[in-house]
Write a protein that holds these residues in place. Structure first.
Motif, PDB file in Angstrom:
ATOM      1  N   PRO A 197      45.544  39.264  42.926  1.00  0.00           N
ATOM      2  CA  PRO A 197      46.330  39.015  44.146  1.00  0.00           C
ATOM      3  C   PRO A 197      45.645  39.466  45.435  1.00  0.00           C
ATOM      4  CG  PRO A 197      47.721  39.924  42.422  1.00  0.00           C
ATOM      5  CD  PRO A 197      46.317  40.048  41.935  1.00  0.00           C
ATOM      6  N   THR A 198      44.964  40.601  45.394  1.00  0.00           N
ATOM      7  CA  THR A 198      44.286  41.084  46.608  1.00  0.00           C
ATOM      8  C   THR A 198      43.113  40.189  46.964  1.00  0.00           C
ATOM      9  OG1 THR A 198      44.929  43.363  46.074  1.00  0.00           O
ATOM     10  CG2 THR A 198      43.176  43.068  47.709  1.00  0.00           C
ATOM     11  N   LEU A 199      42.378  39.732  45.954  1.00  0.00           N
ATOM     12  CA  LEU A 199      41.265  38.802  46.202  1.00  0.00           C
ATOM     13  C   LEU A 199      41.789  37.506  46.809  1.00  0.00           C
ATOM     14  CD1 LEU A 199      38.263  38.056  45.962  1.00  0.00           C
ATOM     15  CD2 LEU A 199      38.726  37.287  43.616  1.00  0.00           C
ATOM     16  N   LEU A 200      42.895  36.985  46.282  1.00  0.00           N
ATOM     17  CA  LEU A 200      43.490  35.762  46.820  1.00  0.00           C
ATOM     18  C   LEU A 200      43.955  35.967  48.258  1.00  0.00           C
ATOM     19  CD1 LEU A 200      45.614  34.591  43.744  1.00  0.00           C
ATOM     20  CD2 LEU A 200      43.443  33.637  44.531  1.00  0.00           C
ATOM     21  N   HIS A 258      48.773  29.706  48.108  1.00  0.00           N
ATOM     22  CA  HIS A 258      50.016  28.959  47.863  1.00  0.00           C
ATOM     23  C   HIS A 258      50.730  29.403  46.590  1.00  0.00           C
ATOM     24  CE1 HIS A 258      47.639  26.681  44.920  1.00  0.00           C
ATOM     25  NE2 HIS A 258      48.789  26.247  44.442  1.00  0.00           N
ATOM     26  N   VAL A 259      49.992  30.045  45.674  1.00  0.00           N
ATOM     27  CA  VAL A 259      50.605  30.496  44.422  1.00  0.00           C
ATOM     28  C   VAL A 259      51.682  31.545  44.677  1.00  0.00           C
ATOM     29  CG1 VAL A 259      48.601  30.005  42.996  1.00  0.00           C
ATOM     30  CG2 VAL A 259      48.776  32.217  44.110  1.00  0.00           C
ATOM     31  N   GLY A 260      51.562  32.259  45.813  1.00  0.00           N
ATOM     32  CA  GLY A 260      52.572  33.263  46.145  1.00  0.00           C
ATOM     33  C   GLY A 260      52.648  34.351  45.082  1.00  0.00           C
ATOM     34  N   GLY A 261      53.881  34.762  44.780  1.00  0.00           N
ATOM     35  CA  GLY A 261      54.071  35.785  43.756  1.00  0.00           C
ATOM     36  C   GLY A 261      54.190  37.188  44.316  1.00  0.00           C
TER      37      GLY A 261
END
Length: 289
Positions: free
Chosen positions: A104-107, A128-131
């Motif tokens: 998540p941090t990389l994204l 866009h995957v969010g989460g």
């Protein structure tokens, strides 16, 4: 039953723009491995927000977890020059590695860097995957830059379903309301006011409040709030830019604020527009000379 969220003060200060306070909260100990990495990520992102890129680059080594490597890429990118190219190359390498590409941090960092490049569609490929609230909030910022308030509102609803009372959700709500205009601007103003009174008045909150006041035609009140922000940080780009806009509406001189902005942030959009206007004026003068 879960225990207290020991990282709440750190995270909350970061989201509010109280970056030094966030760093000061980073001394908490006896954390799980995951919490320790999250703590370090927010502390290093706070240093980046304060412009201390080299400290982050020097302290994060090649053996650090993926999240911290991603934060280091952001520091490299914002350092500019050859470091920026190194960061973009490194980002591509990390994102092509299936073992870490979903971090998540990389994204989040990938989305931030591509947003900074104004490559919004590329940014959304990763965000866009969010989460997480952070990814949803970045999605909202991107959609607002693309003038897609409808998509921003959908992301806000997702954030409200995750945690309606979270500071980041409240901030995102204010951003969306401000973009919607009309009566929603007053609601955005109340959000900034409530956060400032509940926690602490940061430069970011002061600017948010002042922008709402300008939208409502309250330019003198906005100027007062912006001057308070300037006292806290005389080099803040948003404060200087908003003071230029506010001063124009009040028929007051803007040259000093523009000079400060040129010195502190030579690539700011207002500086570039002013330079382009000056160049066009010079060409016009020469054509009639």
């Amino acid at each position: 039953m879960s225990g207290p969220d020991v990282l709440f003060p750190l995270r909350n200060n970061f989201y509010l723009g109280a970056f030094q306070a966030a760093i000061n909260e980073g001394t908490v100990r006896n954390l799980s491995d995951a919490d320790a990495v999250e703590k370090d990520s927010f502390v290093y992102r706070s240093y980046i927000a304060l412009g201390q890129h080299q400290l982050v680059i020097d302290e994060i080594n090649d053996a650090a977890p993926t999240a911290l490597q991603a934060v280091k890429l952001l520091a490299l990118y914002l350092s500019g020059g050859a470091q920026k190219d190194k960061a973009l190359s490194g980002l591509s390498e990390w994102l092509s590695d299936a073992a870490v590409a979903s971090n998540p941090t990389l994204l989040l960092i990938a989305g931030m860097i591509h947003t900074h490049e104004q490559n919004y569609n590329e940014a959304l490929k990763y965000t866009h995957v969010g989460g997480t609230l952070d990814l949803c909030a970045l999605n909202i910022q991107i959609y607002l830059k693309m003038h897609r308030t409808d998509y921003a509102e959908k992301q806000l609803k997702i954030m409200q379903q995750i945690d309606e009372d979270h500071t980041l959700t409240q901030l995102a709500n204010a951003w969306v309301n401000l973009s919607l205009g009309g009566a929603k601007v007053q609601e955005a103003y109340y959000i900034f006011q409530e956060l400032g009174e509940k926690f602490t008045w940061t430069v970011m909150l002061m600017n948010g409040s002042a922008v709402c006041q300008m939208h409502m035609g309250q330019f003198e009140e906005a100027e007062t709030r912006l001057l308070e922000a300037l006292n806290k940080d005389s080099k803040d780009a948003n404060t200087l830019a908003n003071l230029i806009v506010c001063s124009l509406h009040l028929s007051k001189p803007t040259a000093r604020y523009l000079s400060q902005l040129k010195i502190s942030h030579p690539n700011h959009v207002l500086v570039e527009r002013a330079s382009a206007g000056e160049a066009a004026f010079e060409r016009a003068v020469q054509s009639v000379a």
